[in-house]
Structures are given as C-alpha cells and as structure tokens.
Design an enzyme around this catalytic site. Structure first.
Site, PDB file in Angstrom:
ATOM      1  N   GLY A   1       0.842  -1.201   0.000  1.00 47.13           N
ATOM      2  CA  GLY A   1       0.000   0.000   0.000  1.00 47.13           C
ATOM      3  C   GLY A   1       0.870   1.242   0.000  1.00 47.13           C
TER       4      GLY A   1
ATOM      5  N   ARG B   1      -3.970 -19.385 -12.910  1.00 45.61           N
ATOM      6  CA  ARG B   1      -3.334 -20.101 -11.784  1.00 45.61           C
ATOM      7  C   ARG B   1      -2.092 -19.332 -11.306  1.00 45.61           C
ATOM      8  NH1 ARG B   1       0.777 -23.470 -14.469  1.00 45.61           N
ATOM      9  NH2 ARG B   1       0.548 -22.881 -16.636  1.00 45.61           N
TER      10      ARG B   1
ATOM     11  N   GLY C   1       6.428  -2.498   3.106  1.00 44.26           N
ATOM     12  CA  GLY C   1       6.059  -2.952   4.441  1.00 44.26           C
ATOM     13  C   GLY C   1       6.407  -4.414   4.603  1.00 44.26           C
ATOM     14  N   ASP C   2       5.758  -5.103   5.522  1.00 48.48           N
ATOM     15  CA  ASP C   2       6.193  -6.476   5.820  1.00 48.48           C
ATOM     16  C   ASP C   2       6.021  -7.418   4.626  1.00 48.48           C
ATOM     17  OD1 ASP C   2       3.423  -6.464   6.119  1.00 48.48           O
ATOM     18  OD2 ASP C   2       3.455  -8.095   7.587  1.00 48.48           O
ATOM     19  N   GLY C   3       4.975  -7.198   3.812  1.00 43.30           N
ATOM     20  CA  GLY C   3       4.760  -8.064   2.646  1.00 43.30           C
ATOM     21  C   GLY C   3       5.894  -7.938   1.639  1.00 43.30           C
TER      22      GLY C   3
ATOM     23  N   THR D   1       5.231   2.114   5.950  1.00 40.52           N
ATOM     24  CA  THR D   1       3.830   1.688   6.121  1.00 40.52           C
ATOM     25  C   THR D   1       3.161   2.644   7.091  1.00 40.52           C
ATOM     26  OG1 THR D   1       2.295   0.102   7.058  1.00 40.52           O
ATOM     27  CG2 THR D   1       4.539  -0.120   7.807  1.00 40.52           C
TER      28      THR D   1
ATOM     29  N   ASP E   1       0.927   1.737   8.896  1.00 31.84           N
ATOM     30  CA  ASP E   1       0.513   0.909  10.037  1.00 31.84           C
ATOM     31  C   ASP E   1       1.535   0.912  11.180  1.00 31.84           C
ATOM     32  OD1 ASP E   1      -1.539   0.242   8.332  1.00 31.84           O
ATOM     33  OD2 ASP E   1      -0.658  -1.677   7.734  1.00 31.84           O
TER      34      ASP E   1
ATOM     35  N   ASP F   1       3.831  -1.123  11.792  1.00 33.48           N
ATOM     36  CA  ASP F   1       3.849  -2.454  12.420  1.00 33.48           C
ATOM     37  C   ASP F   1       5.092  -3.273  12.071  1.00 33.48           C
ATOM     38  OD1 ASP F   1       3.267  -2.898   9.781  1.00 33.48           O
ATOM     39  OD2 ASP F   1       1.523  -4.164  10.136  1.00 33.48           O
TER      40      ASP F   1
ATOM     41  N   ARG G   1     -24.279  12.850  19.896  1.00 39.18           N
ATOM     42  CA  ARG G   1     -24.176  11.508  19.302  1.00 39.18           C
ATOM     43  C   ARG G   1     -22.949  10.747  19.807  1.00 39.18           C
ATOM     44  NH1 ARG G   1     -25.299  13.788  13.244  1.00 39.18           N
ATOM     45  NH2 ARG G   1     -27.526  13.353  13.198  1.00 39.18           N
TER      46      ARG G   1
ATOM     47  N   MET H   1      -7.273   2.831   9.848  1.00 38.88           N
ATOM     48  CA  MET H   1      -6.533   1.673   9.321  1.00 38.88           C
ATOM     49  C   MET H   1      -5.504   1.168  10.340  1.00 38.88           C
ATOM     50  SD  MET H   1      -5.889   2.460   5.310  1.00 38.88           S
ATOM     51  CE  MET H   1      -7.118   2.024   4.087  1.00 38.88           C
ATOM     52  N   GLY H   2      -4.662   0.277   9.900  1.00 37.31           N
ATOM     53  CA  GLY H   2      -3.617  -0.253  10.784  1.00 37.31           C
ATOM     54  C   GLY H   2      -3.488  -1.766  10.751  1.00 37.31           C
ATOM     55  N   ARG H   3      -4.374  -2.398   9.962  1.00 36.58           N
ATOM     56  CA  ARG H   3      -4.398  -3.872   9.887  1.00 36.58           C
ATOM     57  C   ARG H   3      -4.491  -4.488  11.275  1.00 36.58           C
ATOM     58  NH1 ARG H   3       0.035  -6.483   6.174  1.00 36.58           N
ATOM     59  NH2 ARG H   3       1.248  -5.365   7.699  1.00 36.58           N
TER      60      ARG H   3
ATOM     61  N   ARG I   1     -23.236   6.977  15.154  1.00 34.40           N
ATOM     62  CA  ARG I   1     -22.851   6.992  13.730  1.00 34.40           C
ATOM     63  C   ARG I   1     -21.439   6.429  13.563  1.00 34.40           C
ATOM     64  NH1 ARG I   1     -25.805  10.650  10.548  1.00 34.40           N
ATOM     65  NH2 ARG I   1     -27.874  10.773  11.446  1.00 34.40           N
TER      66      ARG I   1
ATOM     67  N   HIS J   1      -8.745   5.336   2.862  1.00 29.54           N
ATOM     68  CA  HIS J   1      -7.514   5.709   2.164  1.00 29.54           C
ATOM     69  C   HIS J   1      -7.169   7.184   2.284  1.00 29.54           C
ATOM     70  CE1 HIS J   1      -8.596   1.819   0.501  1.00 29.54           C
ATOM     71  NE2 HIS J   1      -7.300   1.648   0.340  1.00 29.54           N
TER      72      HIS J   1
ATOM     73  N   ARG K   1      -3.931   7.570   3.754  1.00 28.47           N
ATOM     74  CA  ARG K   1      -2.718   7.242   2.978  1.00 28.47           C
ATOM     75  C   ARG K   1      -2.375   8.311   1.950  1.00 28.47           C
ATOM     76  NH1 ARG K   1      -3.547   1.153   1.787  1.00 28.47           N
ATOM     77  NH2 ARG K   1      -3.290   1.786  -0.380  1.00 28.47           N
TER      78      ARG K   1
HETATM   79  O1  F6P Z   1      -0.956  -1.631   5.131  1.00 29.73           O
HETATM   80  C1  F6P Z   1      -1.494  -0.389   4.841  1.00 29.73           C
HETATM   81  C2  F6P Z   1      -2.989  -0.451   4.734  1.00 29.73           C
HETATM   82  O2  F6P Z   1      -3.474   0.855   4.490  1.00 29.73           O
HETATM   83  C3  F6P Z   1      -3.701  -1.075   5.935  1.00 29.73           C
HETATM   84  O3  F6P Z   1      -3.804  -0.193   7.025  1.00 29.73           O
HETATM   85  C4  F6P Z   1      -4.996  -1.472   5.318  1.00 29.73           C
HETATM   86  O4  F6P Z   1      -5.574  -2.557   5.998  1.00 29.73           O
HETATM   87  C5  F6P Z   1      -4.603  -1.891   3.936  1.00 29.73           C
HETATM   88  O5  F6P Z   1      -3.379  -1.269   3.644  1.00 29.73           O
HETATM   89  C6  F6P Z   1      -5.610  -1.509   2.882  1.00 29.73           C
HETATM   90  O6  F6P Z   1      -5.148  -1.921   1.645  1.00 29.73           O
HETATM   91  P1  F6P Z   1      -5.878  -1.589   0.261  1.00 29.73           P
HETATM   92  O7  F6P Z   1      -5.204  -0.376  -0.303  1.00 29.73           O
HETATM   93  O8  F6P Z   1      -5.665  -2.785  -0.555  1.00 29.73           O
HETATM   94  O9  F6P Z   1      -7.326  -1.315   0.566  1.00 29.73           O
END
Ligand code: F6P
Length: 356
Positions: free
Chosen positions: A12, A86, A110-112, A133, A135, A137, A171, A178-180, A274, A280, A283
């Site tokens: 991301g 595939r 990031g980690d991926g 990232t 996140d 993390d 309310r 975000m943050g996974r 609410r 995004h 980001r």
């Molecule tokens: O890892 C960054 C991040 O923004 C996470 O916080 C979120 O879960 C994910 O990417 C969302 O990814 P996408 O852009 O595929 O919706």
C-alpha cells in the site's frame, strides 16, 4: 562501469514514498556516482519488465507529493504470481530481470514486500530494505515507519472535526482507522484527538465496558462520545471483520467494524450512534515534515548500505541513529502495541477506555 541500483515501491502506498525515492536518487548520484533505475508498480514491473531511469530531474519537486512516482501494488508476489488462471513461481525470472538491469535492489515496502525482498535475498539477490507503512507495524528497534506520522495526524484532524459535530448532536461517533492487525494509528490518534474510547486489536473489547464509559460521561453531562476503532479491533471471543475482494491475489481486506460497534452501541444505549470509515484518506496527500525527514534519512541510509554492500538489511533508526536491522528479523511477524506500554497506561490514567 557505474554501479546500477534498482528501486521499487511495493504494498500500500504511504506518504513519504516520493521523499525516500528522491533521497535514494540524490545520494546515489551525488555521493556515489551510481546509476538508479526504478521498476514500476512493485514486483509487477519486474515481471513485466517495466522500468525507468531515475535521474535528479525525475525526482525534482516530488518531496512534498503523496503517492509514489513509481506506482505500487499490494498483489503480485513473484513467488506466487497469478498468470491467466493459476499461480506460478516467477522468482527466478524476477531475479534474472533485476540482475540484467542492476547490481542490487532496494525494496521500499512494508512487511509483505520486505518479506518478498528477504526471500529473493535468500535466493542470492543483493537486497536492501527501506521500511514504509502507515501501520507502523514493522519490527524495527524502536523506530517508526514513514507514513505513520502523516496517517495519525490526519486521523487526529478527523477526530477534531468529529468532536464538534458529535457534541452538537449529542451523538456517539465511531471513527474507523486503518492499521491492519496493529492498533498504532488508533492509539496515537485517539490520544492526540481526545477520544473517549479506543478499540485496538491487541485488547479485545466488551460492549458493556464501552457503555460504562458512555454512561460515565452522561453522568457528567457529556452527551456525546468519540470512539476510535482500529479496523482490526474485535470483541472478546469475536473475530475481525473483513470485506469481500474481487481481485485475485489481493490480501484480505479489513473493514466494517466501526459500523458494527455503532449499531450495537445504539441498540444498547438507545442513543444515536454513527460510524465513519477514514479509509484511504489516511494514505493520501502530502507527508508531514516528520515523515519527509524520516524518509530522507532512510533513503540516504539505504544507499550507504548499497555502497558498503551490506545486503540483507533494512534501514532503521535506534535512538535517532541509523541502525540497520537484518531483513530476517524485520520480517519475522509484526510489531503490535504492547498492552502494558506507557502509552496505553497513560491513556488509561486520563480516563480513556479500551473497552476491557
Ligand atoms: O498496510 C497499509 C494499509 O493501508 C492497511 O492499514 C490497510 O488494511 C490496507 O493497507 C488496505 O489496503 P488496500 O489499499 O488494498 O485497501
């Protein structure tokens, strides 16, 4: 022949990606007289041989720009690459293409993406990692990833805006950030934005406890409450909520928990609740000054590692000193919020509930 360094941005996007690319290119050219090429759209650009030369001209003016001039994707893992109908292992092809065009690869991710970088390194490709990232993390000493500061600053601003409207309408407002599977953005923005309740994946919550906090506020004539909900938060004994994705090879997509929490709180309290998903917006946009500096430090440090041929490392800071961490360490799981950390304890001391 000049040393040739390949760069790509994967996963991301995060504010500061352009700042890091700029620092890499400037350091390569000015400090070391290296040539830099950029693969487009992460590892997809390697497989499809999409690349550009990166010069000082291409990186001019990009420091404050969000996104990445190289493009990115959070799919397209070369070890598990979707071809027609595939998955195929394209890692050898990927290494061959990189070696054809460069002497080494800097993976900004990031980690991926860093995990893929580590796997390629183990197969013999000289790789350096550069951590990004929103996140926050990644397992990097005590240092942050760039993008995080911008993301939680934006979430804080959102809370400030929600504060006045929630108060006017009496309310309960639940803001999903975000943050996974880590609660960093929720914790930092919740603290900075004066949330009443912060729900993070590291601390499973109970509705009764959130309601206790809302009632405590009502007893003090505070007729509104702000709840920050990390997208990976879950109730005790429950599970995180995922959205459907129609794209083959996409990672699981978290989202929707704030709506569930708002509905449940409305049902239990009888008060209007609410939900808002910040998504995004966290980001996009220009990186904060902090993220620009961090990204610049990381970019220059990554090029210094290339010069020393110290491959298999991710750049990182330890007490403001550049301290590389082995890719093997940085990609071994994620860094989550310690539930007994000073930040969490401080939040509790000032009356913020974690719903536990
Ligand atoms: O890892 C960054 C991040 O923004 C996470 O916080 C979120 O879960 C994910 O990417 C969302 O990814 P996408 O852009 O595929 O919706």
């Amino acid at each position: 022949m000049k040393k040739r360094v390949a760069v790509l941005t994967g996963g991301g996007d995060a504010p500061g990606l352009n700042a890091v690319i700029r620092a890499i290119v400037k350091t390569a050219i000015r400090q070391y007289d290296y040539q830099v090429i950029g693969f487009l759209d992460g590892f997809k650009g390697v497989i499809e041989k999409q690349l550009i030369n990166l010069t000082e001209k291409n990186v001019s003016g990009i420091l404050p720009r969000g996104g990445t001039i190289l493009g990115t994707t959070n799919r397209d893992n070369p070890f598990h690459y979707w071809v027609n109908d595939r998955y195929e292992d394209k890692s050898d092809q990927c290494i061959a293409t990189i070696k054809e065009h460069a002497d080494c690869l800097i993976v900004i991710g990031g980690d991926g993406s860093l995990g893929i970088g580590y796997d390629l390194f183990q197969k013999g490709l000289p790789v350096i990692g550069c951590p990004k990232t929103i996140d926050n993390d990644l397992r990097l000493n005590n240092s942050q990833t760039f993008g995080f500061d911008t993301a939680y600053a934006y979430a804080t601003e959102a809370l400030d805006r929600l504060h006045s409207t929630a108060e006017s309408h009496h309310r309960i407002v639940c803001l999903e950030v975000m943050g996974r599977n880590a609660g960093w953005i929720a914790l930092y923005s919740g603290l900075a934005g004066g949330a009443d309740v912060i729900l993070i994946p590291e601390i499973p919550f109970r509705y009764e406890k959130i309601v206790d906090k809302i009632n405590e506020r009502l007893a003090h004539n505070k007729k509104f409450s702000l709840v920050v909900v990390a997208e990976g938060a879950m109730p005790e004994g429950g599970e995180a909520i995922y959205q459907n994705s129609s794209h083959e090879g996409s990672p699981l997509r978290l989202g929707g928990i704030a709506d569930v929490v708002a509905n449940q709180l409305e049902k239990i309290t009888g008060r209007e609740a609410r939900s808002i998903v910040l998504g995004h917006l966290q980001r996009g946009g220009s990186p904060t000054a902090h993220d620009r500096i961090l990204a610049t430090l990381y970019g220059a440090a990554a090029m210094d590692l290339v010069a020393k041929e110290q491959y298999g490392y991710v750049v990182s800071l330890d007490n403001n000193q550049v301290t590389p961490v082995p890719l093997a360490e940085a990609t071994k799981g994620i860094k989550t919020v310690a539930v007994d950390s000073d930040l969490v304890n401080t939040a509790r001391k000032i009356g913020i509930s974690f719903g536990d």
